[in-house]
Design a protein around this motif. Structure first.
Motif, short mmCIF file in Angstrom:
data_model
loop_
_atom_site.label_atom_id
_atom_site.label_comp_id
_atom_site.label_asym_id
_atom_site.label_seq_id
_atom_site.Cartn_x
_atom_site.Cartn_y
_atom_site.Cartn_z
N MET A 1 -0.36 17.72 33.50
CA MET A 1 0.82 17.59 34.35
C MET A 1 1.77 16.59 33.68
SD MET A 1 1.09 16.42 38.30
CE MET A 1 0.43 17.99 38.82
N ASN A 2 3.04 16.96 33.67
CA ASN A 2 4.00 16.08 32.99
C ASN A 2 4.38 14.88 33.87
OD1 ASN A 2 6.29 16.67 34.65
ND2 ASN A 2 6.62 18.57 33.53
N GLN A 3 4.96 13.89 33.21
CA GLN A 3 5.29 12.62 33.86
C GLN A 3 6.28 12.80 35.02
OE1 GLN A 3 3.58 9.98 33.10
NE2 GLN A 3 4.63 8.58 34.45
N THR A 4 7.22 13.70 34.86
CA THR A 4 8.21 13.92 35.92
C THR A 4 7.54 14.40 37.20
OG1 THR A 4 9.89 14.45 34.27
CG2 THR A 4 10.33 15.17 36.52
N LYS A 5 6.62 15.35 37.08
CA LYS A 5 5.91 15.85 38.27
C LYS A 5 5.07 14.74 38.91
CE LYS A 5 5.54 20.80 38.07
NZ LYS A 5 4.66 21.95 38.18
N LYS A 6 4.44 13.91 38.10
CA LYS A 6 3.65 12.81 38.64
C LYS A 6 4.54 11.87 39.46
CE LYS A 6 0.25 12.72 34.93
NZ LYS A 6 -0.28 11.96 33.80
N LEU A 7 5.72 11.59 38.93
CA LEU A 7 6.64 10.70 39.65
C LEU A 7 7.16 11.34 40.93
CD1 LEU A 7 8.61 9.12 36.67
CD2 LEU A 7 6.83 8.05 38.09
N VAL A 8 7.41 12.64 40.87
CA VAL A 8 7.89 13.35 42.07
C VAL A 8 6.82 13.34 43.16
CG1 VAL A 8 8.53 15.63 42.97
CG2 VAL A 8 9.58 14.79 40.86
N VAL A 163 -1.58 24.39 49.41
CA VAL A 163 -0.33 24.53 48.66
C VAL A 163 -0.71 24.47 47.17
CG1 VAL A 163 1.92 23.51 48.18
CG2 VAL A 163 0.98 23.42 50.50
N PRO A 164 -0.45 25.54 46.43
CA PRO A 164 -0.92 25.59 45.04
C PRO A 164 -0.50 24.40 44.18
CG PRO A 164 -0.12 27.75 45.73
CD PRO A 164 0.20 26.78 46.84
N ASP A 165 0.73 23.95 44.29
CA ASP A 165 1.18 22.82 43.47
C ASP A 165 0.44 21.53 43.81
OD1 ASP A 165 2.87 24.24 41.87
OD2 ASP A 165 4.72 23.51 42.78
N ILE A 166 0.17 21.31 45.09
CA ILE A 166 -0.54 20.10 45.49
C ILE A 166 -1.99 20.19 45.04
CG2 ILE A 166 -1.34 18.74 47.47
CD1 ILE A 166 1.38 19.22 48.75
N LYS A 167 -2.58 21.37 45.16
CA LYS A 167 -3.96 21.54 44.69
C LYS A 167 -4.04 21.27 43.19
CE LYS A 167 -7.87 24.65 44.78
NZ LYS A 167 -8.44 25.82 45.43
N LYS A 168 -3.07 21.77 42.45
CA LYS A 168 -3.02 21.55 41.00
C LYS A 168 -2.83 20.06 40.70
CE LYS A 168 -0.52 23.18 36.92
NZ LYS A 168 0.61 24.01 36.47
N ALA A 169 -1.93 19.41 41.44
CA ALA A 169 -1.69 17.98 41.25
C ALA A 169 -2.96 17.19 41.52
CB ALA A 169 -0.56 17.50 42.16
N LYS A 170 -3.67 17.56 42.58
CA LYS A 170 -4.92 16.88 42.94
C LYS A 170 -5.93 16.99 41.81
CE LYS A 170 -8.60 17.27 46.27
NZ LYS A 170 -9.36 18.48 46.29
#
Length: 176
Positions: A1-8, A163-170
């Motif tokens: 995961m890129n830094q921008t997504k982590k910050l978001v 939510v797919p994006d949150i699952k991926k972030a997790k």
């Protein structure tokens, strides 16, 4: 995961911690504080974002809620307490789920850590600023807050991770 997504995601959970704390506030006249549902998002910050980002989101978002609600006096203590809750939740959740413990069962020790840190943290705050009487009066309401945070977090975890994006972030954030 890129830094921008982590910050978001960190900003999103900072806002959720703040709003979750501010939306429903049940005043506790004996302690001059309030019971709220923000602890659910504090726990979820640690579980979903991991140690580094989750702890910062929980601490900053919860401290902002104190400041915006007229409780700036508590903001430094709140930052430390909620930072520690999310940190412990991240560590406990990762350790337990990596050993095959089901996600909802792994939430229980996270909630217990919340109760421990919230009760102890605000007890110490009250003890040093107001004395033993107010410190003891803070225990029941802080225990209730921690219990409600655990219950709401356990309900919201499957919803958020659907939510797919949150699952991926997790998955990404917890492997750091």
């Amino acid at each position: 995961m890129n830094q921008t997504k982590k910050l978001v995601y960190t900003a999103l959970f900072t806002a959720l911690c703040c709003v979750g704390t501010m939306v429903i506030q049940i005043p506790t006249p004996a302690t001059h504080g309030y019971i709220h549902l923000g602890d659910a998002f504090v726990i979820l910050s640690g579980v979903i974002l991991g140690k580094k980002y989750g702890s910062l989101a929980a601490g900053i978002g919860s401290a902002f809620a104190d400041i915006f609600s007229g409780y700036a006096y508590y903001a430094p203590t709140t930052f430390v307490v909620k930072f520690m809750v999310a940190l412990c939740a991240a560590v406990l959740y990762k350790a337990l789920t990596s050993h095959g413990v089901k996600e909802l069962i792994a939430m229980i020790p996270c909630g217990l850590a919340d109760i421990l840190f919230v009760v102890a943290g605000y007890f110490l705050h009250s003890y040093f600023t107001e004395g033993i009487g107010p410190a003891l009066l803070s225990v029941p309401s802080n225990a209730i807050q921690g219990c409600s945070g655990l219950i709401v977090a356990a309900i919201l975890l499957p919803i958020l991770t659907a939510v797919p994006d949150i699952k991926k972030a997790k998955l990404c954030m917890n492997h750091e």
